[in-house]
Write a protein that holds these residues in place. Structure first.
Motif, PDB file in Angstrom:
ATOM      1  N   ILE A 180      -0.158  12.086  -5.465  1.00  0.00           N
ATOM      2  CA  ILE A 180       0.671  10.889  -5.276  1.00  0.00           C
ATOM      3  C   ILE A 180       2.118  11.276  -5.551  1.00  0.00           C
ATOM      4  CG2 ILE A 180       1.151   8.551  -6.092  1.00  0.00           C
ATOM      5  CD1 ILE A 180      -1.824   8.417  -6.950  1.00  0.00           C
ATOM      6  N   GLU A 199       6.415  11.461  -3.437  1.00  0.00           N
ATOM      7  CA  GLU A 199       7.228  11.282  -2.230  1.00  0.00           C
ATOM      8  C   GLU A 199       6.604  12.050  -1.073  1.00  0.00           C
ATOM      9  OE1 GLU A 199      11.866  11.846  -0.807  1.00  0.00           O
ATOM     10  OE2 GLU A 199      11.340  12.146  -2.903  1.00  0.00           O
ATOM     11  N   LYS A 200       6.549  11.405   0.090  1.00  0.00           N
ATOM     12  CA  LYS A 200       5.801  11.949   1.239  1.00  0.00           C
ATOM     13  C   LYS A 200       6.226  13.369   1.600  1.00  0.00           C
ATOM     14  CE  LYS A 200       4.521  10.871   5.989  1.00  0.00           C
ATOM     15  NZ  LYS A 200       4.686   9.960   7.115  1.00  0.00           N
ATOM     16  N   GLU A 256       2.657   8.536  -0.839  1.00  0.00           N
ATOM     17  CA  GLU A 256       2.866   7.443  -1.797  1.00  0.00           C
ATOM     18  C   GLU A 256       2.430   6.087  -1.252  1.00  0.00           C
ATOM     19  OE1 GLU A 256       7.017   7.398  -2.694  1.00  0.00           O
ATOM     20  OE2 GLU A 256       7.629   7.255  -0.582  1.00  0.00           O
ATOM     21  N   SER A 257       2.136   6.005   0.055  1.00  0.00           N
ATOM     22  CA  SER A 257       1.736   4.710   0.624  1.00  0.00           C
ATOM     23  C   SER A 257       0.823   4.920   1.824  1.00  0.00           C
ATOM     24  CB  SER A 257       2.972   3.910   1.054  1.00  0.00           C
ATOM     25  OG  SER A 257       3.667   4.613   2.061  1.00  0.00           O
ATOM     26  N   LYS A 288       1.079  -2.247   4.871  1.00  0.00           N
ATOM     27  CA  LYS A 288       1.448  -0.945   4.305  1.00  0.00           C
ATOM     28  C   LYS A 288       1.760  -1.179   2.828  1.00  0.00           C
ATOM     29  CE  LYS A 288       4.593   2.942   4.743  1.00  0.00           C
ATOM     30  NZ  LYS A 288       5.726   3.547   5.454  1.00  0.00           N
ATOM     31  N   ARG A 305       1.867   0.532  -1.421  1.00  0.00           N
ATOM     32  CA  ARG A 305       2.014   1.721  -2.259  1.00  0.00           C
ATOM     33  C   ARG A 305       0.696   2.051  -2.956  1.00  0.00           C
ATOM     34  NH1 ARG A 305       5.176   1.924  -6.677  1.00  0.00           N
ATOM     35  NH2 ARG A 305       5.032  -0.329  -6.972  1.00  0.00           N
ATOM     36  N   LEU A 354      -0.879   3.462  -6.190  1.00  0.00           N
ATOM     37  CA  LEU A 354      -0.378   3.582  -7.553  1.00  0.00           C
ATOM     38  C   LEU A 354      -1.152   4.598  -8.394  1.00  0.00           C
ATOM     39  CD1 LEU A 354       0.080  -0.236  -8.199  1.00  0.00           C
ATOM     40  CD2 LEU A 354       1.821   1.375  -7.469  1.00  0.00           C
ATOM     41  N   VAL A 402      -3.964  -0.008  -5.499  1.00  0.00           N
ATOM     42  CA  VAL A 402      -2.803  -0.218  -4.632  1.00  0.00           C
ATOM     43  C   VAL A 402      -2.059  -1.480  -5.059  1.00  0.00           C
ATOM     44  CG1 VAL A 402      -3.833   0.953  -2.654  1.00  0.00           C
ATOM     45  CG2 VAL A 402      -4.095  -1.515  -2.880  1.00  0.00           C
ATOM     46  N   ASP A 403      -0.821  -1.573  -4.633  1.00  0.00           N
ATOM     47  CA  ASP A 403       0.030  -2.727  -4.948  1.00  0.00           C
ATOM     48  C   ASP A 403      -0.477  -3.961  -4.212  1.00  0.00           C
ATOM     49  OD1 ASP A 403       2.138  -4.303  -5.750  1.00  0.00           O
ATOM     50  OD2 ASP A 403       3.522  -3.531  -4.234  1.00  0.00           O
TER      51      ASP A 403
END
Length: 201
Positions: free
Chosen positions: A38, A40-41, A61-62, A75, A77, A79, A104-105
């Protein structure tokens, strides 16, 4: 040549040695696991047999997650990784793989639900919906919301998760092959099963 995916070097089930009748071949080669984390892409492309490409996600990250009963995809994030049936080590290292249960968020789904049905969800015990400024709605909109609410059902387990702002989801894509982390929100007996399994740990 490196790692191969063949079992030709192994012994037979009975214990006998296999005759080595050829060397390793390029089409039998294997590659190291992506072990997607997990963050930054970061996606690397890998050139495969026939000039095809694989997208090796090293960090994500998502992803797109679907809420099946409400037919809603957002879409969101990713977590945390909370459970993996195959290996606890993948939970400890927070590795994203197909079949992993992630947190997930919940906010994108909560916002959609509240606007679609016109009701507040995820309220904690003893808490009432805050008296916000009443947005004037036309008769048509009010009738539409009333019609939607007739058949509305929300699982208590999901409502409880909305209150915490996090939802359990299952990854169905293969991050190390497609470079994406997509899946669906857990609900019903499946959610109950995974909650029970997580409680055992």
């Amino acid at each position: 040549m490196g790692i191969t995916r063949t079992g030709r070097m192994k012994r037979r089930e009975t214990g006998g040695r296999r005759a080595q009748f050829r060397k390793k071949r390029k089409f039998e080669n294997g590659r190291p696991a992506a072990m997607t984390k997990i963050g930054e892409k970061r996606v690397a492309t890998v050139r495969c047999r026939g000039g095809n490409l694989k997208f090796r996600a090293l960090r994500l990250e998502s992803g797109n997650f679907s809420w099946g009963t409400e037919v809603c995809t957002r879409k969101v994030r990713v977590l945390d990784v909370s459970y993996n049936a195959s290996n606890n080590e993948l939970v400890r290292t927070k590795t994203l793989v197909k079949g992993a249960i992630v947190v997930v968020d919940a906010h994108p789904f909560k916002e959609w639900y509240e606007s679609h049905y016109g009701v507040k969800v995820g309220l904690k015990k003893g808490q009432t919906a805050a008296a916000e400024e009443e947005v004037k709605k036309s008769d048509h909109v009010q009738r539409k919301l009333a019609a939607r609410q007739k058949h509305r059902t929300l699982e208590p387990a999901l409502d409880h998760q909305f209150a915490s702002g996090r939802l359990y989801a299952k990854i169905t894509s293969r991050p190390g092959q497609s470079g994406r982390c997509d899946g669906y929100i857990l609900e019903g007996p499946e959610l109950a099963f995974y909650q029970k399994m997580m409680g055992k740990k």
